[in-house]
Design a protein around this motif. Structure first.
Motif, PDB file in Angstrom:
ATOM      1  N   UNK A  52      63.363  62.860 -60.252  1.00  0.00           N
ATOM      2  CA  UNK A  52      64.783  63.199 -60.279  1.00  0.00           C
ATOM      3  C   UNK A  52      65.208  63.582 -58.865  1.00  0.00           C
ATOM      4  N   UNK A  53      66.489  63.808 -58.679  1.00  0.00           N
ATOM      5  CA  UNK A  53      67.008  64.175 -57.358  1.00  0.00           C
ATOM      6  C   UNK A  53      66.301  65.422 -56.837  1.00  0.00           C
ATOM      7  N   UNK A  54      65.948  65.399 -55.546  1.00  0.00           N
ATOM      8  CA  UNK A  54      65.270  66.535 -54.925  1.00  0.00           C
ATOM      9  C   UNK A  54      63.760  66.392 -54.861  1.00  0.00           C
ATOM     10  N   UNK A  55      63.211  65.375 -55.523  1.00  0.00           N
ATOM     11  CA  UNK A  55      61.761  65.161 -55.468  1.00  0.00           C
ATOM     12  C   UNK A  55      61.384  64.467 -54.160  1.00  0.00           C
ATOM     13  N   UNK A 112      57.226  72.092 -54.398  1.00  0.00           N
ATOM     14  CA  UNK A 112      57.071  72.942 -55.579  1.00  0.00           C
ATOM     15  C   UNK A 112      57.797  74.273 -55.448  1.00  0.00           C
ATOM     16  N   UNK A 113      58.215  74.643 -54.239  1.00  0.00           N
ATOM     17  CA  UNK A 113      58.898  75.916 -54.027  1.00  0.00           C
ATOM     18  C   UNK A 113      60.388  75.690 -53.799  1.00  0.00           C
ATOM     19  N   UNK A 118      65.190  73.406 -50.893  1.00  0.00           N
ATOM     20  CA  UNK A 118      66.492  73.592 -50.255  1.00  0.00           C
ATOM     21  C   UNK A 118      66.451  73.192 -48.783  1.00  0.00           C
ATOM     22  N   UNK A 119      65.377  73.545 -48.114  1.00  0.00           N
ATOM     23  CA  UNK A 119      65.248  73.212 -46.690  1.00  0.00           C
ATOM     24  C   UNK A 119      65.168  71.712 -46.487  1.00  0.00           C
ATOM     25  N   UNK A 120      64.347  71.039 -47.297  1.00  0.00           N
ATOM     26  CA  UNK A 120      64.207  69.583 -47.161  1.00  0.00           C
ATOM     27  C   UNK A 120      65.526  68.884 -47.495  1.00  0.00           C
ATOM     28  N   UNK A 121      66.249  69.379 -48.505  1.00  0.00           N
ATOM     29  CA  UNK A 121      67.556  68.793 -48.838  1.00  0.00           C
ATOM     30  C   UNK A 121      68.493  68.857 -47.634  1.00  0.00           C
ATOM     31  N   UNK A 146      62.234  64.575 -38.978  1.00  0.00           N
ATOM     32  CA  UNK A 146      61.089  64.029 -39.720  1.00  0.00           C
ATOM     33  C   UNK A 146      59.880  64.937 -39.582  1.00  0.00           C
ATOM     34  N   UNK A 147      59.635  65.420 -38.370  1.00  0.00           N
ATOM     35  CA  UNK A 147      58.475  66.294 -38.153  1.00  0.00           C
ATOM     36  C   UNK A 147      58.584  67.573 -38.975  1.00  0.00           C
ATOM     37  N   UNK A 148      59.793  68.105 -39.083  1.00  0.00           N
ATOM     38  CA  UNK A 148      59.993  69.312 -39.892  1.00  0.00           C
ATOM     39  C   UNK A 148      59.676  69.024 -41.364  1.00  0.00           C
ATOM     40  N   UNK A 149      60.090  67.867 -41.854  1.00  0.00           N
ATOM     41  CA  UNK A 149      59.799  67.489 -43.241  1.00  0.00           C
ATOM     42  C   UNK A 149      58.299  67.311 -43.437  1.00  0.00           C
ATOM     43  N   UNK A 150      57.624  66.703 -42.476  1.00  0.00           N
ATOM     44  CA  UNK A 150      56.174  66.502 -42.566  1.00  0.00           C
ATOM     45  C   UNK A 150      55.449  67.836 -42.645  1.00  0.00           C
ATOM     46  N   UNK A 151      55.854  68.787 -41.813  1.00  0.00           N
ATOM     47  CA  UNK A 151      55.200  70.099 -41.805  1.00  0.00           C
ATOM     48  C   UNK A 151      55.402  70.812 -43.148  1.00  0.00           C
TER      49      UNK A 151
END
Length: 276
Positions: A52-55, A112-113, A118-121, A146-151
């Motif tokens: 679903x959205x957000x995964x 999972x948190x 929220x941060x990734x969104x 992208x690097x922030x999402x990877x971390x």
């Protein structure tokens, strides 16, 4: 099965589709897929899970995956090769190594948190804007996002729990698991007596407590976790056997080879050759 290749160290793109454009494909790169909108099922290596959205899903090299979509879905797709990981000077490299190695054991969303979701969104929103507008320094901006999402993804994966840990495992067993992972390169700190003293419990009770909570012995968990990290070094790094032995506290190459062969059934060299 058809293979899909990547021709740049990093590729980022947006998709709005009703049918998965790539099914039954095997990749030679990493792919992060963020669900902006829509529902359906995601299948990776034979495991199917609803999305679903957000995964956020991570597909690793040699995984086979595809999406069954229920109507229109929007995705943000980030693809990067092993060279991209090696080029960037990660300060918490072990988290990135967990990303590389352990994601293939997961089938669901790696977020999972609530805070991470929220941060990734927010990061995805900025990434969409960067893609849509060709401003100065956009390439650098996209890489930072992208690097922030990877971390964040790596941090979510970095806690490797025993396969059969109780779903309601108490806080102390999670602290013990964290302690083991933090000290996996220091064998002296992972002796039963040392762990028991750290957590103010008796060595005898520690063994039975760990088995009750995790359905395996603490020695088996420590050995398995160490083996997994050694496997990763062999697959994804250029380190020599003596460097790996030194890193994990083995006295020499012979010692680490005996340990690896006892638990894996082959030498480190044989494992590395087999993985090529």
């Amino acid at each position: 099965m058809a293979k899909e290749n990547i021709y740049q160290s990093l590729e980022v793109f947006y998709e709005k589709v009703t049918v998965c454009p790539l099914r039954d494909r095997q990749f030679n790169f990493f792919e992060l897929v963020y669900v902006i909108s829509g529902i359906g099922n995601h299948e990776v290596n034979g495991n199917k899970v609803a999305f679903a959205a957000g995964d956020l899903f991570l597909i690793t090299p040699h995984d086979a995956h595809g999406f069954d979509l229920e109507g229109v879905c929007e995705f943000m797709v980030v693809r990067f090769g092993e060279s991209y990981i090696k080029e960037y000077q990660w300060k918490s490299i072990d988290h990135i190594e967990c990303l590389l190695y352990y994601a293939s054991h997961l089938s669901g969303s790696i977020l999972t948190h609530t805070g991470d979701q929220q941060t990734v969104a927010s990061l995805i929103s900025h990434l969409l804007h960067a893609i849509a507008h060709d401003h100065l320094y956009n390439e650098d901006l996209k890489r930072h996002l992208v690097n922030a999402i990877i971390v964040i993804a790596a941090r979510s994966i970095s806690v490797v729990k025993p396969e059969h840990i109780l779903p309601n495992a108490d806080a102390r067993i999670l602290q013990i698991l964290d302690y083991i992972q933090e000290n996996i390169r220091q064998p002296g700190r992972l002796k039963i007596a040392a762990i028991a003293e750290k957590f103010s419990i008796s060595p005898t009770y520690l063994g039975s407590y760990f088995r009750d909570q995790c359905a395996e012995s603490i020695q088996h968990y420590i050995s398995s976790y160490r083996i997994r990290l050694i496997e990763h070094r062999l697959r994804f790094s250029d380190r020599r056997v003596h460097e790996i032995a030194e890193e994990f506290g083995f006295s020499d190459e012979s010692h680490i080879n005996k340990f690896f062969k006892r638990h894996h059934g082959m030498s480190l060299k044989g494992f590395k050759i087999a993985g090529k």
